[in-house]
Design a protein around this motif. Structure first.
Motif, mmCIF file in Angstrom:
data_model
loop_
_atom_site.group_PDB
_atom_site.id
_atom_site.type_symbol
_atom_site.label_atom_id
_atom_site.label_comp_id
_atom_site.label_asym_id
_atom_site.label_seq_id
_atom_site.Cartn_x
_atom_site.Cartn_y
_atom_site.Cartn_z
ATOM 1 N N TYR A 109 -10.543 5.649 35.383
ATOM 2 C CA TYR A 109 -9.749 6.741 35.938
ATOM 3 C C TYR A 109 -10.634 7.912 36.367
ATOM 4 O O TYR A 109 -11.631 8.213 35.713
ATOM 5 C CB TYR A 109 -8.730 7.242 34.919
ATOM 6 C CG TYR A 109 -7.427 6.496 34.926
ATOM 7 C CD1 TYR A 109 -6.408 6.831 35.818
ATOM 8 C CD2 TYR A 109 -7.209 5.438 34.053
ATOM 9 C CE1 TYR A 109 -5.205 6.140 35.832
ATOM 10 C CE2 TYR A 109 -6.006 4.735 34.056
ATOM 11 C CZ TYR A 109 -5.009 5.098 34.951
ATOM 12 O OH TYR A 109 -3.831 4.401 34.958
ATOM 13 N N GLY A 152 -0.629 4.158 31.652
ATOM 14 C CA GLY A 152 -1.259 4.093 32.958
ATOM 15 C C GLY A 152 -0.687 3.027 33.864
ATOM 16 O O GLY A 152 0.362 2.437 33.583
ATOM 17 N N ALA A 180 -9.466 7.177 29.126
ATOM 18 C CA ALA A 180 -8.985 6.878 30.477
ATOM 19 C C ALA A 180 -10.153 6.804 31.454
ATOM 20 O O ALA A 180 -10.204 5.926 32.329
ATOM 21 C CB ALA A 180 -7.974 7.929 30.918
ATOM 22 N N GLN A 198 -11.924 3.658 31.377
ATOM 23 C CA GLN A 198 -11.148 2.575 31.970
ATOM 24 C C GLN A 198 -11.073 2.673 33.499
ATOM 25 O O GLN A 198 -10.296 1.966 34.137
ATOM 26 C CB GLN A 198 -9.737 2.558 31.385
ATOM 27 C CG GLN A 198 -9.686 2.177 29.913
ATOM 28 C CD GLN A 198 -10.108 0.739 29.676
ATOM 29 O OE1 GLN A 198 -9.561 -0.188 30.245
ATOM 30 N NE2 GLN A 198 -11.122 0.552 28.827
ATOM 31 N N MET A 258 -1.641 2.199 27.246
ATOM 32 C CA MET A 258 -3.065 2.010 26.997
ATOM 33 C C MET A 258 -3.469 2.356 25.564
ATOM 34 O O MET A 258 -4.324 1.704 24.982
ATOM 35 C CB MET A 258 -3.865 2.858 27.991
ATOM 36 C CG MET A 258 -3.600 2.509 29.449
ATOM 37 S SD MET A 258 -4.192 3.795 30.599
ATOM 38 C CE MET A 258 -5.939 3.850 30.201
ATOM 39 N N ARG A 312 -4.818 2.307 38.571
ATOM 40 C CA ARG A 312 -5.319 3.656 38.261
ATOM 41 C C ARG A 312 -4.721 4.736 39.158
ATOM 42 O O ARG A 312 -5.341 5.761 39.422
ATOM 43 C CB ARG A 312 -6.848 3.722 38.364
ATOM 44 C CG ARG A 312 -7.610 3.170 37.171
ATOM 45 C CD ARG A 312 -7.445 1.704 37.002
ATOM 46 N NE ARG A 312 -8.382 1.163 35.988
ATOM 47 C CZ ARG A 312 -8.415 -0.120 35.649
ATOM 48 N NH1 ARG A 312 -7.575 -0.986 36.212
ATOM 49 N NH2 ARG A 312 -9.280 -0.541 34.752
ATOM 50 N N LEU A 365 -0.748 7.159 25.665
ATOM 51 C CA LEU A 365 -1.451 7.201 26.940
ATOM 52 C C LEU A 365 -0.938 6.029 27.760
ATOM 53 O O LEU A 365 -1.053 4.876 27.350
ATOM 54 C CB LEU A 365 -2.969 7.080 26.736
ATOM 55 C CG LEU A 365 -3.823 7.052 27.998
ATOM 56 C CD1 LEU A 365 -3.793 8.411 28.698
ATOM 57 C CD2 LEU A 365 -5.265 6.665 27.661
ATOM 58 N N LEU A 380 -1.127 8.099 35.634
ATOM 59 C CA LEU A 380 -1.557 8.285 34.252
ATOM 60 C C LEU A 380 -0.664 9.334 33.611
ATOM 61 O O LEU A 380 -0.387 10.378 34.219
ATOM 62 C CB LEU A 380 -3.020 8.745 34.189
ATOM 63 C CG LEU A 380 -3.642 8.790 32.785
ATOM 64 C CD1 LEU A 380 -3.898 7.375 32.269
ATOM 65 C CD2 LEU A 380 -4.941 9.587 32.792
#
Length: 208
Positions: free
Chosen positions: A183, A150, A178, A181, A133, A154, A148, A157
């Protein structure tokens, strides 16, 4: 092979099966943005896990989770060596490989395959989603400073860094992103990197 070894193999097979079932629904998950460019050599090397959403296959891991990635130019694949310190004080290692499914259009979307047999044999599964990500700047060693990673649904992570720590400001920035997005950040936990005895990776060359 003793009963304990058999039990471990069966447990690993069950866990891998559960991960594959979970990944079979990835195409139905909401859109997750990934990096538009990935410099493979800069992503290789040793990574410390700083924080993550705990997964079932980490059940035996207590601390010191880290990963070593090595690019196999002949196969065009990334060798994966994951290690951690177990709740019993020993070391646990998982071997496999990662591949870019569509490097031209989605360079940050990888599939990871882990071996579940010994001696190691080719993995016939469809692989687990490993979507990059965000990436940090390239450091003085020519490597991305942090990452990061993922999963499109979700459900996983990972925050990775080249050192066993990450500055609070960078960590907050990654967690905020996150969250933006989709999470649930309250599921993320810190990975202890204290009192670790890191050992060199012992995974064999990629088996396909």
């Amino acid at each position: 092979m003793n009963k304990k070894e058999n039990l471990v193999k069966i447990l690993l097979m069950v866990i891998v099966s559960m991960v594959l079932i979970k990944d079979s629904f990835s195409s139905k998950c909401p859109y997750l943005a990934t990096v538009p460019y990935l410099k493979i050599p800069a992503f290789m090397g040793f990574w410390y896990q700083i924080e993550d959403i705990p997964q079932i296959y980490e059940i035996a891991c207590k601390s010191c989770t880290r990963a070593t990635y090595t690019f196999n130019e002949t196969l065009g694949l990334i060798q994966v060596d994951n290690q951690c310190q177990t709740i019993l004080g020993g070391s646990k290692e998982a071997c496999g490989y990662a591949e870019q499914i569509d490097p031209e259009n989605y360079p940050g979307q990888l599939k990871v395959h882990f071996y579940v047999t010994s001696p190691y044999k080719a993995s016939n599964d469809s692989g687990g989603d490993y979507w990059i990500m965000q990436l940090g700047p390239i450091n003085g060693d020519g490597l991305y400073d942090y990452a990061l990673v993922g999963h499109p649904c979700r459900i996983a992570l990972y925050i990775l860094a080249r050192e066993p720590f990450l500055s609070p400001s960078v960590l907050k920035q990654l967690l905020d992103y996150a969250s933006s997005q989709g999470y649930s950040i309250d599921r993320v936990v810190k990975t202890s990197q204290d009192d670790c005895n890191y050992v060199p990776p012992t995974c064999p060359p990629i088996q396909i």
